[in-house]
Design a protein around this motif. Structure first.
Motif, mmCIF file in Angstrom:
data_model
loop_
_atom_site.group_PDB
_atom_site.id
_atom_site.type_symbol
_atom_site.label_atom_id
_atom_site.label_comp_id
_atom_site.label_asym_id
_atom_site.label_seq_id
_atom_site.Cartn_x
_atom_site.Cartn_y
_atom_site.Cartn_z
ATOM 1 N N ASP A 1 0.850 -1.192 0.000
ATOM 2 C CA ASP A 1 0.000 0.000 0.000
ATOM 3 C C ASP A 1 0.881 1.237 0.000
ATOM 4 O O ASP A 1 1.582 1.506 0.978
ATOM 5 N N ARG A 2 0.847 1.978 -1.092
ATOM 6 C CA ARG A 2 1.612 3.222 -1.171
ATOM 7 C C ARG A 2 0.695 4.433 -1.302
ATOM 8 O O ARG A 2 1.161 5.535 -1.593
ATOM 9 N N THR A 3 -0.595 4.215 -1.112
ATOM 10 C CA THR A 3 -1.570 5.287 -1.271
ATOM 11 C C THR A 3 -2.094 5.716 0.093
ATOM 12 O O THR A 3 -2.538 4.885 0.887
ATOM 13 N N ALA A 4 -2.029 7.012 0.356
ATOM 14 C CA ALA A 4 -2.550 7.527 1.620
ATOM 15 C C ALA A 4 -4.069 7.388 1.639
ATOM 16 O O ALA A 4 -4.733 7.551 0.611
ATOM 17 N N PRO A 5 -4.643 7.086 2.787
ATOM 18 C CA PRO A 5 -6.099 6.931 2.859
ATOM 19 C C PRO A 5 -6.796 8.292 2.864
ATOM 20 O O PRO A 5 -6.184 9.333 3.132
ATOM 21 N N ASP A 6 -8.073 8.301 2.567
ATOM 22 C CA ASP A 6 -8.931 9.473 2.731
ATOM 23 C C ASP A 6 -9.694 9.318 4.042
ATOM 24 O O ASP A 6 -10.059 8.209 4.436
ATOM 25 N N THR A 7 -9.947 10.444 4.702
ATOM 26 C CA THR A 7 -10.636 10.434 5.990
ATOM 27 C C THR A 7 -11.975 11.137 5.853
ATOM 28 O O THR A 7 -12.090 12.148 5.143
ATOM 29 N N PHE A 8 -12.986 10.619 6.545
ATOM 30 C CA PHE A 8 -14.333 11.184 6.527
ATOM 31 C C PHE A 8 -14.798 11.315 7.977
ATOM 32 O O PHE A 8 -14.543 10.432 8.798
ATOM 33 N N ALA A 9 -15.462 12.429 8.282
ATOM 34 C CA ALA A 9 -15.855 12.668 9.673
ATOM 35 C C ALA A 9 -17.235 13.297 9.738
ATOM 36 O O ALA A 9 -17.681 13.994 8.812
ATOM 37 N N LEU A 10 -17.918 13.051 10.871
ATOM 38 C CA LEU A 10 -19.224 13.621 11.169
ATOM 39 C C LEU A 10 -19.265 13.899 12.660
ATOM 40 O O LEU A 10 -18.927 13.035 13.470
ATOM 41 N N ALA A 11 -19.645 15.129 13.031
ATOM 42 C CA ALA A 11 -19.764 15.503 14.441
ATOM 43 C C ALA A 11 -21.155 16.060 14.689
ATOM 44 O O ALA A 11 -21.743 16.719 13.820
ATOM 45 N N ALA A 12 -21.706 15.814 15.903
ATOM 46 C CA ALA A 12 -23.042 16.291 16.242
ATOM 47 C C ALA A 12 -23.112 16.541 17.738
ATOM 48 O O ALA A 12 -22.461 15.867 18.527
ATOM 49 N N GLY A 13 -23.957 17.531 18.094
ATOM 50 C CA GLY A 13 -24.221 17.775 19.507
ATOM 51 C C GLY A 13 -23.505 18.992 20.057
ATOM 52 O O GLY A 13 -22.904 19.771 19.308
ATOM 53 N N PRO A 14 -23.545 19.156 21.365
ATOM 54 C CA PRO A 14 -24.213 18.236 22.299
ATOM 55 C C PRO A 14 -25.730 18.369 22.259
ATOM 56 O O PRO A 14 -26.261 19.362 21.771
ATOM 57 N N ALA A 15 -26.436 17.347 22.753
ATOM 58 C CA ALA A 15 -27.880 17.424 22.880
ATOM 59 C C ALA A 15 -28.229 18.439 23.964
ATOM 60 O O ALA A 15 -27.408 18.744 24.840
ATOM 61 N N PRO A 16 -29.430 19.029 23.923
ATOM 62 C CA PRO A 16 -29.821 19.975 24.975
ATOM 63 C C PRO A 16 -29.627 19.360 26.359
ATOM 64 O O PRO A 16 -30.036 18.231 26.623
ATOM 65 N N GLY A 17 -28.954 20.088 27.200
ATOM 66 C CA GLY A 17 -28.707 19.634 28.557
ATOM 67 C C GLY A 17 -27.486 18.762 28.707
ATOM 68 O O GLY A 17 -27.111 18.398 29.820
ATOM 69 N N ALA A 18 -26.848 18.362 27.574
ATOM 70 C CA ALA A 18 -25.662 17.513 27.644
ATOM 71 C C ALA A 18 -24.405 18.368 27.605
ATOM 72 O O ALA A 18 -24.405 19.496 27.113
#
Length: 678
Positions: A413-430
């Protein structure tokens, strides 16, 4: 075993002059039949095909090869091999009332029409050929019409056959191997075409013979059925072929056996049947491997050049592996010691091979290549990026190979990976938000950075501090390649309006949620397990019922990758009862019937109630700074807009003066408004 097809064709249409006898039974028979033309085709080379009787010498054209094994028994005369070539036999053969055509033929390809003799065209002359599939056909045109005579079955491939055809006395007859197979009535005289007589092609060109021809002969009379049968019989050996078999010793520890087969007919082929199995074609030196440890018998049957099975010969021996001092019934097993890890960026690798038996050979195959012999050390250089596998089979000296190859798999493997991200929150009160992420490659690990801090190892789902606004994630694959462009998400904090502005917002909850995906992510959301729909963060949710709620966020990226954040859950707790937006007419008029009216209508109290609760309504008379209760009653309040019509008993008591009306929910504060009656 491949059968050799020989076709001998005779077409008779007339009488011929006697010829000089030649020193073989077949040659003597043909000579006695006085052919008009006879080309034995035993010439050492071209370009001429010598005429043995009558006619003129034939001329070679195209791909012809002299010296092919001949069709006749007891006659060393060779045949002529045809691979797209043909013979021009001149124009001297010109039959009128009758004719015969005769040839020995060996057909190797029946994929299309193949001509033996041809003179004239579609409406003249005569033609002898095999149709597609190999069935012989004789076509002759006379002054009265045209006849096509077709054999009922095809010739065997790679076998010499004698074929003859005759025309005379109103009948066209086709013979195969000395026997009449079909005939047609046709009167009249032979209607010759212009041009030469050809052997091995259609007179007009094409449809060349594939295989060999021998002993071409033509007659200007019709050979009798007895003549044809005699010619076919004299060309073949009267005795069936015999076989001789030489093979391994009667007792051997070898698990393979090689034989040498010979036959009384030098052109014979063979069929072999091992241990009672069905007979199959075999060569003159058949070999049998991986033989079981027991008695064996090989039955060999010779097939002569004319396709006749001869007398079978049996050869018997016994294979006994236990006679060998190092014999074992267990096949060897290969061990592979690799210097390369299962995932690497290096293009080279080295392997050391060993086996569970001391005397073995190895065969190796890299990726999809075929197995080939290899030594105990295997070096692989300059392999490309991707998955690779080395497969190895060990074979002991008895020919026993391990049934399943040993193998070692790795990936370059000589190919760098791709990264994917998802963030959410905080929920009310958290207090914490949450992030999930993935790589375009399986395996590996991740590093994260929050709000510009340092990189550190992380794994999803990742809890983020409530105040975090920026998350960067980079994937590091199993080969150590690092994503040069980390996935980044931005979280924005939003709060709902503090004060509702209408009955619906006053009686329901709201929530502000922040979520985001890295570049290329298409967001979709759902509330409380409902249907997914496209969305963008941040989002403010209004009109929520009091109680438990859940919000799901997911992101779809190119290539079918989907990330889904853990559900954001919170509770919208119902507040205490509260009245707002209290409305009552500020001026009432006392009518003649003693009732106070607002524009001629009974007065109505309107207010908003945030939760269902009983509401106490109170009317007071104002005099200076003092107030005196005039009436009070309780109404069942529901969440939302509430309308309260004043009872008639209250309306009648309203005299001219100043008043105040109030609404107070249970355990809540009172809201008041003043009005006057005139």
């Amino acid at each position: 075993m491949r059968l050799r097809a020989v076709l001998s064709v005779i077409v008779a249409l007339g009488a011929a002059a006697p010829a000089t006898a030649l020193a073989s039974p077949y040659a003597d028979a043909v000579t006695a039949s006085a052919p008009s033309g006879w080309w034995r085709l035993g010439d050492a080379a071209g370009p001429q095909a010598a005429n043995a009787a009558g006619g003129s010498a034939g001329t070679w054209s195209g791909a012809l090869s002299a010296g092919a094994p001949g069709a006749l028994a007891a006659d060393a005369n060779a045949a002529l091999a045809f691979s797209g070539g043909w013979l021009d036999l001149g124009t001297t053969f010109a039959p009128t009332a009758a004719l015969s055509l005769e040839s020995w033929v060996r057909l190797t390809s029946a994929s299309s029409t193949r001509y033996i003799f041809s003179q004239g065209g579609t409406s003249t002359g005569f033609h002898l050929y095999t149709a597609t599939g190999g069935a012989p056909v004789f076509v002759v045109t006379s002054s009265a019409g045209r006849a096509t005579v077709t054999a009922p079955s095809a010739l065997s491939a790679n076998v010499w056959h004698h074929v003859a055809a005759t025309f005379a006395a109103g009948t066209a007859t086709l013979y195969v191997d000395g026997a009449p197979v079909a005939l047609r009535a046709l009167s009249g005289m032979v209607k010759l075409g212009s041009g030469s007589l050809y052997a091995g092609r259609y007179a007009g060109g094409g449809s060349t013979w594939r295989g060999a021809l021998d002993e071409l002969a033509v007659y200007d009379r019709a050979l009798s059925p007895a003549d044809v049968a005699d010619h076919a019989s004299r060309g073949r050996d009267g005795t069936l072929a015999t076989a001789a078999v030489a093979g391994p010793p009667a007792l051997t520890d070898a698990t393979s056996a090689t034989f040498a087969l010979t036959a009384s007919d030098p052109q014979a082929t063979f069929t072999c049947a091992l241990d009672g199995a069905a007979a199959t074609a075999c060569g003159a030196a058949p070999r049998f491997d991986r033989l079981a440890e027991r008695d064996h018998v090989l039955r060999v049957t010779p097939i002569d050049r004319w396709g006749r099975a001869g007398q079978a010969a049996d050869y018997r021996w016994r294979a006994d592996h236990t006679a060998a001092p190092d014999w074992s019934p267990t096949p060897p097993e290969t061990r592979i010691a690799a210097t390369v890890p299962e995932v690497t960026a290096r293009p080279d690798a080295s392997f050391a091979l060993s086996a569970t038996k001391p005397t073995v050979t190895f065969a190796c195959a890299l990726d999809s290549a075929a197995f080939a012999p290899c030594g105990e050390t295997v070096d692989v250089d300059s392999v490309g990026a991707g998955d690779h596998v080395l497969r190895v089979v060990a074979t002991d000296r008895f020919g026993q190979s391990e049934p399943v190859p040993a193998q070692y798999s790795w990936r370059v493997d000589r190919t760098a990976p791709d990264t994917f991200a998802l963030a959410a929150g905080p929920a009310p009160g958290a207090a914490e938000a949450v992030a999930v992420f993935a790589s375009s490659e399986r395996g590996g690990r991740f590093e994260c950075r929050v709000d510009g801090g340092g990189w550190s190892a992380c794994a999803g789902p990742l809890a983020l501090p409530g105040g975090a606004t920026t998350l960067a994630v980079r994937a590091i694959d199993a080969a150590g390649n690092v994503d040069p462009s980390p996935a980044t998400v931005q979280l924005t904090r939003e709060t709902p309006d503090a004060e509702p502005t209408g009955a619906r917002s006053f009686t329901t909850a709201s929530a502000a949620l922040s979520f985001a995906a890295s570049a290329g992510g298409a967001l979709s959301c759902r509330l409380d397990g409902g249907d997914w729909s496209p969305c963008d963060g941040p989002v403010t949710l209004a009109g929520l019922a009091w109680g438990e709620h859940g919000y799901d966020v997911r992101a779809d990226f190119p290539g079918g990758l989907r990330l889904e954040a853990p559900e954001l859950r919170w509770t919208a707790a119902a507040p205490g009862a509260r009245v707002a937006a209290l409305q009552f007419p500020v001026l009432l008029h006392r009518a003649r019937d003693g009732r106070a009216r607002s524009r001629g209508r009974p007065p109505t109290l309107r207010f908003a109630l945030n939760v269902a609760a009983p509401v106490s309504v109170r009317v007071e008379r104002l005099r200076g700074r003092r107030s005196r209760a005039l009436s009070a009653w309780t109404v069942p309040g529901r969440a939302g807009d509430v309308l309260v019509r004043l009872p008639d008993r209250v309306v009648r008591r309203l005299r001219r003066g100043r008043y105040r009306i109030s609404a107070q929910p249970a355990a809540g504060a009172a809201v008041r408004v003043a009005f006057a009656v005139v």
